[in-house]
Design a protein around this motif. Structure first.
Motif, PDB file in Angstrom:
ATOM      1  N   PHE A 131       0.826  -1.207   0.000  1.00 33.04           N
ATOM      2  CA  PHE A 131       0.000   0.000   0.000  1.00 33.04           C
ATOM      3  C   PHE A 131       0.866   1.266   0.000  1.00 33.04           C
ATOM      4  CE2 PHE A 131      -3.358  -2.667   2.331  1.00 33.04           C
ATOM      5  CZ  PHE A 131      -4.070  -2.912   1.168  1.00 33.04           C
ATOM      6  N   ASP A 163      -4.273  -5.908   9.707  1.00 30.76           N
ATOM      7  CA  ASP A 163      -4.963  -4.654   9.461  1.00 30.76           C
ATOM      8  C   ASP A 163      -4.125  -3.500   9.979  1.00 30.76           C
ATOM      9  OD1 ASP A 163      -7.486  -5.623   8.357  1.00 30.76           O
ATOM     10  OD2 ASP A 163      -7.673  -6.580  10.321  1.00 30.76           O
ATOM     11  N   ARG A 218      -7.809  -5.205  -4.799  1.00 28.68           N
ATOM     12  CA  ARG A 218      -7.813  -4.878  -3.367  1.00 28.68           C
ATOM     13  C   ARG A 218      -6.513  -4.198  -2.958  1.00 28.68           C
ATOM     14  NH1 ARG A 218      -5.583  -7.617   0.913  1.00 28.68           N
ATOM     15  NH2 ARG A 218      -4.242  -9.382   0.404  1.00 28.68           N
ATOM     16  N   ARG A 219      -5.469  -4.350  -3.760  1.00 31.30           N
ATOM     17  CA  ARG A 219      -4.201  -3.665  -3.502  1.00 31.30           C
ATOM     18  C   ARG A 219      -4.127  -2.328  -4.232  1.00 31.30           C
ATOM     19  NH1 ARG A 219      -3.045  -9.091  -3.148  1.00 31.30           N
ATOM     20  NH2 ARG A 219      -1.402  -9.687  -1.672  1.00 31.30           N
ATOM     21  N   THR A 249     -10.868  -3.856   0.841  1.00 29.80           N
ATOM     22  CA  THR A 249      -9.843  -3.085   1.551  1.00 29.80           C
ATOM     23  C   THR A 249     -10.460  -1.947   2.347  1.00 29.80           C
ATOM     24  OG1 THR A 249      -8.115  -3.639  -0.039  1.00 29.80           O
ATOM     25  CG2 THR A 249      -7.806  -1.627   1.243  1.00 29.80           C
ATOM     26  N   THR A 275      -4.406   5.382   1.903  1.00 29.16           N
ATOM     27  CA  THR A 275      -4.841   4.215   1.134  1.00 29.16           C
ATOM     28  C   THR A 275      -6.341   4.250   0.912  1.00 29.16           C
ATOM     29  OG1 THR A 275      -3.024   2.877   2.019  1.00 29.16           O
ATOM     30  CG2 THR A 275      -4.903   1.699   1.088  1.00 29.16           C
ATOM     31  N   ARG A 322     -11.903  -3.387   5.466  1.00 30.52           N
ATOM     32  CA  ARG A 322     -10.842  -3.849   6.361  1.00 30.52           C
ATOM     33  C   ARG A 322     -10.217  -2.669   7.113  1.00 30.52           C
ATOM     34  NH1 ARG A 322      -9.371  -8.951   5.962  1.00 30.52           N
ATOM     35  NH2 ARG A 322     -10.380  -9.033   3.918  1.00 30.52           N
TER      36      ARG A 322
END
Length: 567
Positions: free
Chosen positions: A36, A564, A89-90, A264, A361, A267
């Protein structure tokens, strides 16, 4: 590193994603290119994350853009969906760049000849990118307004005009070009850029964007530029139908980008809520915070249940994609946008400040994922398509109910993809096996044990969902009817997913009750979720966070060491 035996509980379509997760590694580990930290830094510089692109090439992701008959691994779109979700998700940018390449490649797989297909397979397997040059500066995606021309001159077509904006237009090695080949005649041509005379074409500068910073969104213009006549894909004059059919496939896969982003976002918001203390306790104890987190989790599960059968339909029932792809393209991105906006309120001021990596992020993915509801057909375009399909009466026998297991049984192997543009239709012709399954699914709803455990007010929610059907559409505007139909389609997908899968999360009816209740909120936001199913969902959400699993009914284990990041 996980072994094959470790994956025996994972459905076949997700195993490649598990391997990709291991290859890319922990996004909290700054030694990894896909971390990230590197994503937000390249975003600040408005640069493409090229190291991640190379990591994906090294792992072999381009093979999933090429059908097996031409040396690739593209035979299951459920598998491609799962891979794109892991990438997104990244960082959404690599997923969009490769997705745009698949968009440009699909017309070749569907209508190209063997020579064209083999040439393209070689380029993609070598790692090249490509594009679909459709939009124009003054006409957008109005296919009938196209002004770029391809005029036949002996053994060539001469190209004139500009396409803009186009993903991968500058960095792509090829483009599938939508051009006017005569009065009210439009065609697709496969253009190999390296063979073009350098003085007859040029790429325009990239367009600054709110999200996807660094992604190549630029233009390409031609001035009497020759391309061989054998660049034509299929039949001259078939371009409009070919384009609309091509979009049905990638519209379905766009939902993977939205779900990866929401994974993400949820999370990060959950980690913040668990670690943030106010009034002497974690804010995770506040009912309003828990409600937002649970609703986002339910929206993610609903989106998954809507998307996967559509992805499987690309090979199992491509004739139905006209309607189902439009539903997915409208419903999932719009639902995810709303969920991420609500999750941002959990971060509160931390979501506005840029002094921490998790906040940056979250802000980046919030900006990036907004494109999902815009490209390859806007929200309004897809609602109009859905509304038009709802007006079509079936012209023959009812659809094939035996199709449902092939669409919804996730552990069942998909039919390998054998590209054939003839199997894609512009409309469903009034047939809709998924939608048609809903009345039967809810016929006995009042006697269903999970519903009987609800109080009268909760059961009434289900009655409302059960009684809204096509007979009520006549009193609604076209777009309102389309929106209601999307909710009912989602409800049918939930029930059929539950029916055709067993074990694990599927065995627990509470998730299904909670998701159906969540859909009643899509129709009426004043409705409340009942406490019993919500408590079960809360426990499942927490368990998947602690176990480092992707949020899903068929969870993918995330890399060892994944933790996380407190905001």
């Amino acid at each position: 590193m996980r072994t094959y035996e470790d994956l025996t509980g994972i459905c076949a379509a997700d195993r490649a994603a598990v391997e990709l997760e291991e290859h890319l590694g922990d996004p909290g580990d700054t030694s990894r290119p896909s971390a990230f930290a590197h994503a937000v830094e390249s975003d600040d510089r408005e640069e493409m994350p090229w190291q991640v692109m190379e990591e994906l090439r090294a792992w072999g992701f381009p093979r999933f853009l090429v059908p097996a008959a031409y040396g690739g691994r593209l035979y299951s779109f459920q598998e491609v969906f799962s891979l794109c979700r892991s990438i997104a998700r990244r960082d959404l940018r690599p997923a969009v760049s490769f997705g745009t390449t698949l968009l440009g490649a699909n017309p070749v797989w569907l209508w190209g000849d063997d020579r064209q297909r083999r040439w393209l397979a070689d380029r993609l397997l070598a790692g090249d990118l490509g594009s679909f040059a459709m939009s124009e500066r003054d006409h957008g995606s109005d296919l009938g307004g196209c002004q770029v021309t391809a005029e036949r001159a002996g053994d060539d077509y001469l190209l004139d005009g500009e396409k803009w904006p186009v993903g991968n237009a500058t960095r792509g090695a090829f483009c599938t070009l939508y051009a006017k080949t005569g009065p009210r005649r439009f065609s697709l041509l496969l253009v190999e850029k390296r063979r073009l005379p350098p003085d007859r074409f040029r790429n325009s500068a990239g367009v600054p964007t709110v999200g996807l910073r660094g992604h190549d969104l630029s233009g390409i213009s031609f001035a009497g530029c020759p391309v061989p006549a054998d660049a034509l894909l299929g039949t001259e004059g078939a371009g409009i139908q070919q384009t609309l059919k091509t979009l049905q496939i990638t519209r379905t896969l766009i939902a993977a980008l939205s779900l990866g982003s929401l994974d993400t976002a949820l999370r990060l918001a959950y980690a913040h809520a668990r670690g943030r203390r106010l009034y002497g306790a974690s804010i995770l104890e506040l009912p309003v915070i828990r409600d937002i987190l649970v609703r986002a989790y339910l929206d993610l599960i609903i989106g998954e249940c809507v998307s996967i059968p559509a992805a499987r339909a690309i090979t199992e029932a491509p004739e139905r994609l006209g309607l189902w792809s439009a539903i997915v393209k409208y419903f999932v991105p719009v639902t995810v946008e709303r969920a991420i906006a609500e999750l941002n309120t959990v971060l509160s001021a931390r979501g506005y400040l840029r002094d921490s990596l998790p906040a940056r992020t979250f802000q980046k993915l919030h900006r990036d994922q907004a494109i999902a509801s815009i490209f390859e057909g806007t929200t309004h375009v897809n609602l109009s398509s859905i509304a038009a399909d709802l007006l079509v009466a079936p012209t023959g026998p009812s659809g094939d109910a035996a199709l449902l297991p092939a669409l919804f049984a996730r552990h069942r192997s998909s039919t390998p993809w054998a590209p054939d543009g003839r199997r894609l239709h512009l409309t469903n012709g009034g047939f809709d096996e998924i939608g048609a399954s809903w009345p039967e699914a809810i016929a006995g709803l009042s006697s269903w044990e999970p519903v009987r455990r609800l109080d009268a007010a909760r059961a009434e929610m289900f009655a409302r969902l059960a009684t809204v059907d096509r007979r009520a559409y006549g009193s609604l505007s076209a777009h309102a009817a389309a929106r209601v139909h999307c909710v009912l389609h989602a409800a049918a997908c939930l029930v059929q997913t539950w029916r055709h899968n067993s074990g694990g999360a599927f065995a627990d009816e509470e998730w299904l009750v909670a998701c159906l209740e969540r859909l009643t909120q899509h129709l009426d936001p004043s409705r409340q979720l009942s406490s019993g199913p919500v408590a079960t969902v809360e426990r499942r959400l927490a368990a998947q966070v602690d176990a480092a699993e992707m949020f899903s009914l068929t969870p993918i284990p995330l890399p060892e060491g994944r933790r996380d990041l407190p905001v």
